[in-house]
Design a protein around this motif. Structure first.
Motif, PDB file in Angstrom:
ATOM      1  N   ALA A 254      15.124  19.812 -44.350  1.00 28.70           N
ATOM      2  CA  ALA A 254      15.183  18.985 -43.140  1.00 28.70           C
ATOM      3  C   ALA A 254      15.979  17.718 -43.404  1.00 28.70           C
ATOM      4  O   ALA A 254      16.774  17.283 -42.553  1.00 28.70           O
ATOM      5  N   VAL A 255      15.801  17.150 -44.577  1.00 29.85           N
ATOM      6  CA  VAL A 255      16.577  15.962 -44.923  1.00 29.85           C
ATOM      7  C   VAL A 255      18.059  16.294 -44.935  1.00 29.85           C
ATOM      8  O   VAL A 255      18.896  15.527 -44.456  1.00 29.85           O
ATOM      9  N   MET A 256      18.349  17.499 -45.461  1.00 28.29           N
ATOM     10  CA  MET A 256      19.750  17.907 -45.488  1.00 28.29           C
ATOM     11  C   MET A 256      20.309  18.056 -44.080  1.00 28.29           C
ATOM     12  O   MET A 256      21.402  17.592 -43.776  1.00 28.29           O
ATOM     13  N   ARG A 257      19.510  18.697 -43.185  1.00 28.12           N
ATOM     14  CA  ARG A 257      19.934  18.847 -41.787  1.00 28.12           C
ATOM     15  C   ARG A 257      20.190  17.492 -41.153  1.00 28.12           C
ATOM     16  O   ARG A 257      21.174  17.288 -40.448  1.00 28.12           O
ATOM     17  N   LEU A 258      19.275  16.577 -41.428  1.00 26.23           N
ATOM     18  CA  LEU A 258      19.364  15.248 -40.844  1.00 26.23           C
ATOM     19  C   LEU A 258      20.637  14.550 -41.330  1.00 26.23           C
ATOM     20  O   LEU A 258      21.367  13.942 -40.544  1.00 26.23           O
ATOM     21  N   THR A 259      20.889  14.693 -42.633  1.00 23.06           N
ATOM     22  CA  THR A 259      22.006  13.946 -43.218  1.00 23.06           C
ATOM     23  C   THR A 259      23.344  14.558 -42.838  1.00 23.06           C
ATOM     24  O   THR A 259      24.264  13.850 -42.427  1.00 23.06           O
ATOM     25  N   TYR A 260      23.439  15.888 -43.010  1.00 22.95           N
ATOM     26  CA  TYR A 260      24.755  16.507 -42.907  1.00 22.95           C
ATOM     27  C   TYR A 260      25.047  17.043 -41.511  1.00 22.95           C
ATOM     28  O   TYR A 260      26.196  17.089 -41.114  1.00 22.95           O
ATOM     29  N   ASN A 261      24.003  17.476 -40.806  1.00 24.59           N
ATOM     30  CA  ASN A 261      24.259  18.150 -39.541  1.00 24.59           C
ATOM     31  C   ASN A 261      23.862  17.322 -38.323  1.00 24.59           C
ATOM     32  O   ASN A 261      24.111  17.721 -37.203  1.00 24.59           O
ATOM     33  N   SER A 262      23.165  16.203 -38.507  1.00 27.87           N
ATOM     34  CA  SER A 262      22.743  15.429 -37.346  1.00 27.87           C
ATOM     35  C   SER A 262      23.387  14.046 -37.319  1.00 27.87           C
ATOM     36  O   SER A 262      24.142  13.726 -36.421  1.00 27.87           O
ATOM     37  N   TYR A 263      23.068  13.231 -38.332  1.00 25.85           N
ATOM     38  CA  TYR A 263      23.694  11.908 -38.348  1.00 25.85           C
ATOM     39  C   TYR A 263      25.153  12.019 -38.756  1.00 25.85           C
ATOM     40  O   TYR A 263      26.009  11.326 -38.254  1.00 25.85           O
ATOM     41  N   GLY A 264      25.392  12.894 -39.727  1.00 26.89           N
ATOM     42  CA  GLY A 264      26.763  13.055 -40.200  1.00 26.89           C
ATOM     43  C   GLY A 264      27.044  12.095 -41.334  1.00 26.89           C
ATOM     44  O   GLY A 264      26.660  10.928 -41.293  1.00 26.89           O
ATOM     45  N   THR A 265      27.706  12.620 -42.350  1.00 26.40           N
ATOM     46  CA  THR A 265      27.924  11.799 -43.534  1.00 26.40           C
ATOM     47  C   THR A 265      28.968  10.721 -43.291  1.00 26.40           C
ATOM     48  O   THR A 265      28.981   9.700 -43.974  1.00 26.40           O
ATOM     49  N   ALA A 266      29.834  10.957 -42.298  1.00 20.84           N
ATOM     50  CA  ALA A 266      30.902   9.976 -42.060  1.00 20.84           C
ATOM     51  C   ALA A 266      30.305   8.631 -41.668  1.00 20.84           C
ATOM     52  O   ALA A 266      30.796   7.579 -42.068  1.00 20.84           O
ATOM     53  N   LEU A 267      29.227   8.674 -40.863  1.00 19.83           N
ATOM     54  CA  LEU A 267      28.636   7.425 -40.408  1.00 19.83           C
ATOM     55  C   LEU A 267      27.788   6.784 -41.495  1.00 19.83           C
ATOM     56  O   LEU A 267      27.607   5.574 -41.505  1.00 19.83           O
ATOM     57  N   LEU A 268      27.223   7.615 -42.344  1.00 23.62           N
ATOM     58  CA  LEU A 268      26.201   7.089 -43.255  1.00 23.62           C
ATOM     59  C   LEU A 268      26.726   6.682 -44.614  1.00 23.62           C
ATOM     60  O   LEU A 268      26.190   5.768 -45.232  1.00 23.62           O
ATOM     61  N   SER A 269      27.770   7.358 -45.090  1.00 23.79           N
ATOM     62  CA  SER A 269      28.123   7.111 -46.489  1.00 23.79           C
ATOM     63  C   SER A 269      28.672   5.703 -46.635  1.00 23.79           C
ATOM     64  O   SER A 269      29.438   5.209 -45.801  1.00 23.79           O
ATOM     65  N   GLY A 270      28.209   5.062 -47.692  1.00 20.00           N
ATOM     66  CA  GLY A 270      28.620   3.688 -47.944  1.00 20.00           C
ATOM     67  C   GLY A 270      27.735   2.646 -47.298  1.00 20.00           C
ATOM     68  O   GLY A 270      27.938   1.462 -47.511  1.00 20.00           O
TER      69      GLY A 270
END
Lengths: 487, 756
Positions: A254-270
């Motif tokens: 679920a964490v993976m879904r949240l990170t990669y498929n919902s919020y998206g890594t582009a917005l979160l990384s950094g």
């Protein structure tokens, strides 16, 4: 066709489990055969889905424009479904032996089946809402399994389990609402549904963090891990399958879904959210491993090791790169296979010989050679010794972290290696105790120890071979994970 | 072919295990046949042209193999050593138990060692290296005595820690250079230029492989593990397994850091310390196999100096490279001979203490000749093979020192290294003389024991004697005509060191070359007569005989002083502190209490709209925005109270619903379960219901027994509940739940208000 297969995966175990609960079987034998048959059938359907490479979207129940139960299988889901479908039948067989002599079998096997269907639902979920529903159902369906011995400890454990999971769910719910109101219906798409920060970066980060912690409860992230050691009072098949594989991996998934498929890594990384979750999971690795070293109860030691290893997965996911996702998925599979094997061995010792403490295992390897040969495989794999599967996944996590190149990633790798070293300590003390008892050993203490029966040994041997072969011939698995991560 | 060399032993291992179930003869036959087949395959491989071979996808990284000159030579050496030790082992193990296990893991180790030496990438090497470490663990613990267990644990700890650290270095290398192919490392490193990272990676890899090689300060396992392992295993551990560590050191030193002065000098210094330390330890030791083990440490130091010199000299390092390679090869041979001789002694006497076995070798010409050959070889006497390699190493150092002096730079460092090199060579001569004299010249202090030793004229079977003799014959053979054998081997193998073969023939028996050897021998003679005979042999006051004494202070054991306390005491206490501090109980006590309080405060801030500006940095500004987004003004005092109250009710509802579920279970499917313990009743609602029932029963004229006295139960329940509540409220998750429920309620509130 796709619709039918999806539904078989989910609803065959669900319905048969319910049937087991309603029509209470008198014959334990018939009950066991029925359970194993249903689970095998569902797994066969799952493997049919996997081998036919079905990726259709099936809208099962539309509630409103944004809320609907949707099933769809993508790369990551295939991975999770594969793990679940491979391990559940083995555990079923193991449980048939383990539950010999205990009462209320229909209740146990009923909920055991039901939780299979629900876990398959999590793997097949096509949007956030569907995943959330099944995620909650998983909590509800596994509470009875924890409570099953109905001892005081079990009730207390179930309470703690329930409270933690519900708390986590509430956090996850907040995150889900944020996504549903700002993303396009919460469908899982690579790269996420959010196109920009709706209310500024900090708000997005805050809600991501809430979601991470919420779903992280099931993945036993520090400081929300305390339920996991408590539920080790449950029967071993439950501890092995649910609390080393299905439930906890569902949290990581679920964490993976949240990170990669919902919020998206582009917005979160950094962002600070990424660094927070990286440091949290890195710390949990170290923390879990150090607790495991100190634990003297066999199953508890393994549980703390699970706490540490789940954070390997979370750490890999928190790198927020395709390589990180690939590494996380790989470790999910590797750890599932390894840890369930280790628990099976601990359960065999417990069930046949009533031994629970590590100090009691002195010289037991000579009496239970197959069990402890399997356990040695698990120990090697968990420590990350080549050519076992744990090595492959750890290698990928490490290279993914080094590829990120940030200071936090290097700190994380240091924790990770320290964790690996500690896992060598806590696993090998058991292995060495069992095989090489030392000169003062007379053999009296293990005189009455007997080896497990075939229903336990068969899954163990299969899994031990699995940890070795998946490590040696890991090419297809690695490329499947790479495909799932869109590499 | 390569695959056969690696996999065949792995396949034969279970066969051998099965055979050992059947009979000892079958086991010996299988094992010898397997080793013979392996040797034949190695010969075939050596005569074939260079092969390379890869298995993509295996182990996640792909395995790559190569057979070039160096690798072919070492495969031959490995197969040869294994064959000899296995032949010798059939007699040595005839009185042992647990032999099936030994043979099983022996063959596994053979396969893994082949894998290390045939690998063309560092990752492949590491894969087999780890397998080798674990399978050879069983060698050390074979006897299962307390000493063996301790030594084996040290061995395993060094292997595991070394493996992990090497892994760390490898992934750094992989991520920086994109490959770990040994031949590609130099070019890629030159392109990358990120030297600090490369040094970090190289340091980690050096740690991992150096630990196996026995490099200072990681040599601790060697002097412990070799004496306790069975002699054939000691021979392999010392002769072959340490070389696998050296293999890794060569791979990075001569490839990744080719012609890097700093790195090369560092390796030379490590080598020097290892060389001197090992020799000194060997000088003091009074245990036959321990002396040999310490001598291994010392000889590895010689080899490391050669490797370091190759890196220092860069393309001109042919002589150093040939010296290192030949010394590796020689050391494998010497240790094979010497440890097997020690095995022959142990097999008959079951003792290793020099005072006990003194005089055993008298009247055993074969054993004496073989041991002498090994001793002369390792001492670097002219006409024996050790002389050739030591001369090359010595020449390379002295030439470099001369070149430095000629160009006006300070040659002090390399002059010192050169002298230490000669002194260590002298110490080698001294301790080998000590062993030889004790075993073959002196008489035992107990005449009865000496008589028994002398009566034993046939110490071993012909097969074992052959296993001793064959490697022993090679030593003078190589040494007498160096250019025929050694020269060819050196020119075939130096490619791995990235240097050209030696262009000009070395005049081994010229005066310049002989001088170094003679200086060493003289130092050795001086040490033996001046130090060993005077200081290390004391007259025992009780028996009046002269005995060897161990004067090495026990305090100087690095393992006991530093490593064991570090790993067994200091690190666990830190871990314990960490886990105790962050563990459930403390978290519940302090940390989570504070966090919970913080959450409560946060909630009340929400309620009373007290956050007005950037009060406390980012977190608060974030929550402020959150509050603004929720519609701050709408959430007022009463709402906050409602939220707090509802969350409390909610938590109770959780607890109650679970109780209800348990109750339901007891009433339905669990009807036959044992009755609940009385203090399991939990909440006030249960009390009210129970009290109602009590009153009803008494109103109807019935009796309420102590078990159903709900007032007492309520009291007990309160105690339990307080305990549970303190556990729960202290718990972080409880705080989280309160917060979440509050958050969810706020959501709903806002949503509804927005819609209206």
């Amino acid at each position: 066709m796709a619709r039918l297969l999806y539904l078989i995966c989910i609803f065959l175990p669900l319905l048969s489990g319910t049937a087991i609960l309603i029509f209470r079987f008198r014959s334990a034998r018939a009950l066991k055969i029925l359970t194993v048959a249903c689970i095998c059938a569902a797994s066969a359907a799952a493997f049919a889905v996997l081998s036919a490479d079905i990726r259709e979207t099936v809208v099962f129940l539309p509630f409103s424009r944004t809320l609907s139960i949707v099933f769809r299988l993508d790369g990551a889901g295939r991975f999770f479904l594969g793990i679940v479908a491979a391990l559940w039948p083995m555990t079923a067989l193991y449980a048939c032996s383990y539950m010999d002599g205990s009462s209320h079998l229909p209740l146990f096997f009923g909920f055991f089946c039901i939780s299979y269907g629900i876990t398959a639902g999590i793997a097949l979920a096509g949007n956030l809402f569907t995943m959330y529903v099944f995620y909650e159902l998983l909590t509800l369906s596994t509470v009875p399994l924890v409570i099953h011995p109905l001892t005081r400890d079990a009730i207390r454990a179930a309470k703690i389990y329930f409270v933690y999971c519900m708390g986590g769910a509430a956090l996850g719910f907040a995150s889900m609402l944020f996504l549903l109101s700002n993303g396009a219906g919460g469908m899982f798409v690579p790269g996420g549904t959010l196109s920009s920060h709706p209310y500024g970066t900090d708000i997005t980060c805050l809600f991501y963090l809430l979601g991470f912690l919420g779903f992280g409860v099931k993945a036993a992230i520090f400081p929300l891990y305390a339920w996991l050691p408590e539920v080790s009072v449950a029967p071993t098949p439950v501890t092995a399958l649910l609390h080393a594989v299905a439930v906890v991996k569902a949290g990581a998934f679920a964490v993976m879904r949240l990170t990669y498929n919902s919020y998206g890594t582009a917005l979160l990384s950094g962002t600070w959210a990424q660094y927070t979750v990286m440091m949290l999971s890195a710390f949990t690795i170290f923390f879990g491993a150090s607790r495991a070293v100190k634990a003297i109860h066999f199953k508890r030691r393994l549980v703390y090791s699970t706490v540490a290893n789940l954070s390997y997965i979370l750490f890999a996911f928190s790198l927020m790169t395709p390589a990180g996702q690939q590494a996380g998925l790989l470790h999910m599979a590797a750890h599932a296979c390894t840890k369930i094997l280790a628990f099976f061995c601990a359960g065999a010792v417990l069930h046949f010989n009533g031994l629970t403490m590590i100090g009691e295992l002195e010289g037991i390897g000579k009496k239970m050679p197959v069990t402890f040969a399997c356990f040695t495989c698990a120990a090697l794999s968990l420590t990350g010794i080549p050519p076992f599967t744990g090595f492959v996944s750890k290698w990928h996590i490490l290279t993914a972290a080094a590829g990120l190149g940030s200071v936090y990633a290097y700190i994380g790798t240091a924790f990770l290696l320290a964790g690996a070293l500690l896992s060598a300590v806590y696993m090998f003390t058991v292995v060495l105790h069992a095989w090489f008892p030392g000169s003062g050993f007379s053999g009296l203490s293990v005189e009455h120890v007997r080896e497990a029966d075939w229903r336990m040994l068969l899954p163990m041997i299969l899994l031990a071979a699995g940890t070795l072969l998946c490590g040696v011939f890991s090419g297809p698995i690695v490329s499947a994970a790479a495909a799932a991560a869109g590499m | 072919m390569i695959l056969f060399l690696i996999l065949f032993p792995f396949c034969m291992a279970p066969v051998c295990l099965l055979a050992s179930r059947k009979s000892t003869a079958a086991r010996n036959l299988t094992a010898c046949a397997a080793c013979l087949a392996e040797f034949a395959a190695a010969v075939l491989l050596a005569s074939a042209p260079d092969l390379s071979f890869s298995l993509p996808g295996i182990c996640g990284l792909g395995l790559t193999f190569l057979s070039d000159g160096f690798r072919k030579i070492y495969c031959l050496v490995i197969a040869f050593a294994w064959l000899m030790t296995t032949v010798f082992g059939s007699e040595y193990f005839s009185h042992y138990s647990n032999c099936g296990r030994y043979y099983f893991f022996n063959l596994m180790t053979l396969g893994a060692t082949m894998g290390v030496f045939l690998s063309s990438s560092l990752t492949t090497a590491l894969v087999f290296f780890e397998i080798m470490s674990f399978t050879s663990y069983t060698w050390v613990i074979q006897d299962e005595t307390e000493e063996a267990t301790r030594a084996a644990n040290t061995y395993l700890a060094v292997a595991v820690i070394g493996g992990m650290v090497a892994l760390m270095g490898l992934f750094l290398l992989q991520s920086e250079l994109g490959t770990t192919e040994i031949t590609l490392l130099y070019e890629r490193a030159a392109q990358s230029g990120n030297l600090p990272l490369l040094y970090a990676a190289g340091g980690c890899i050096l740690f991992g492989f150096g630990a196996k090689a026995g490099m200072f300060p990681l040599h601790i396992w060697l002097p412990k593990a070799h004496p306790v392992a069975p002699a054939p295993a000691s021979a392999l551990l010392s002769g072959i397994l340490t070389k696998s560590g050296v293999f890794g050191v060569i791979a990075i030193t001569c490839n990744l850091f080719f012609s890097d002065q700093k790195w090369g000098t560092m390796i030379v210094l490590f080598g020097t310390v290892t060389m001197v330390l090992g020799a000194v330890l060997a000088l003091f030791s009074v245990n036959l196999k321990r002396t040999l083990a310490c001598s291994s440490v010392s000889q590895i130091g010689f080899i490391l100096i050669g490797i370091g010199m190759t890196a220092v000299l860069g393309p001109e390092g042919s002589m150093a490279a040939s010296g290192a390679l030949l010394h590796m090869l020689n050391h494998s041979l010497f240790k094979l001979v010497l440890f097997l001789s020690a095995g022959a002694v142990y097999m008959n006497t079951h003792k290793l203490d020099l005072n006990e076995i003194r005089g055993y070798g008298r009247r055993k010409p074969l054993l004496k000749a073989v041991f002498l050959t090994g001793a002369l070889g390792i001492g670097g006497f002219p006409l024996f093979s050790g002389y050739v390699s030591k001369t090359l190493l010595h020449e390379s150092i002295s030439e470099h020192a001369a070149a430095l002096a000629a160009s006006g730079q300070s040659a002090l460092l390399f002059r010192t290294v050169e002298w230490l090199f000669l002194i260590s060579g002298g110490m080698t001569v001294a301790y080998m003389t000590k062993l030889f004299v004790a075993l073959f010249v002196e008489k035992n202090r107990d005449p009865a024991v000496q008589a028994r030793y002398d009566a034993d004229t046939r110490p071993m079977r012909p097969a074992s004697a052959a296993a001793l003799l064959i490697p022993a014959v090679l030593i003078p053979l190589f040494g007498c005509v160096p250019s025929v054998f050694m020269g060819r081997i050196a020119s075939a193998g130096t490619g791995f060191f990235r240097v050209e073969p030696l262009h000009h023939a070395v005049h081994y028996f010229s005066w310049t070359c002989l001088k170094g050897s003679l200086v060493s021998i003289l130092i050795g003679a001086g040490l033996y007569f001046g130090f060993i005979r005077t200081c290390l042999i004391r007259r025992n006051a009780e028996t009046g005989t002269r005995e060897y004494v161990n004067l090495w202070p026990a305090r100087l054991d690095l393992e006991e002083v530093l490593y064991r306390p570090l790993i067994l005491r200091w690190i666990p206490s830190v871990l314990g502190a960490v886990s105790a501090f962050f563990g459930e109980n403390r978290v519940s006590g302090r940390l989570a209490g504070i966090l919970f309080l913080a959450f409560q405060r946060l909630a009340s801030w929400f309620g009373t709209n007290r956050i007005t500006g950037p009060v406390a940095g980012k977190l608060f500004s974030a929550s402020e925005r959150l509050a603004a987004w929720f519609g701050t003004n709408r959430i007022t005092g009463p709402a906050a109270k409602t939220i707090a109250r509802s969350s409390e009710i909610g938590t109770h509802a959780f607890s109650d619903s679970l109780d209800a579920f348990v109750f339901l279970l007891r009433r339905t499917v669990y009807r036959d379960a044992p009755p609940p313990a009385t203090d399991e009743v939990s909440t006030s609602s249960a009390y009210r219901l129970g009290a109602l029932r009590d009153r009803t029963v008494s109103a109807l004229g019935g009796q309420t027994g102590p078990e159903t006295d709900y007032a007492t139960l309520y009291y007990r329940m309160k105690v339990t509940e307080n305990r549970v509540r303190s556990k729960l409220t202290g718990n972080l998750s409880f705080g989280l739940i309160m917060f979440c429920i509050a958050a969810v309620a706020v959501f709903l509130y806002v949503l509804i208000l927005d819609r209206i």
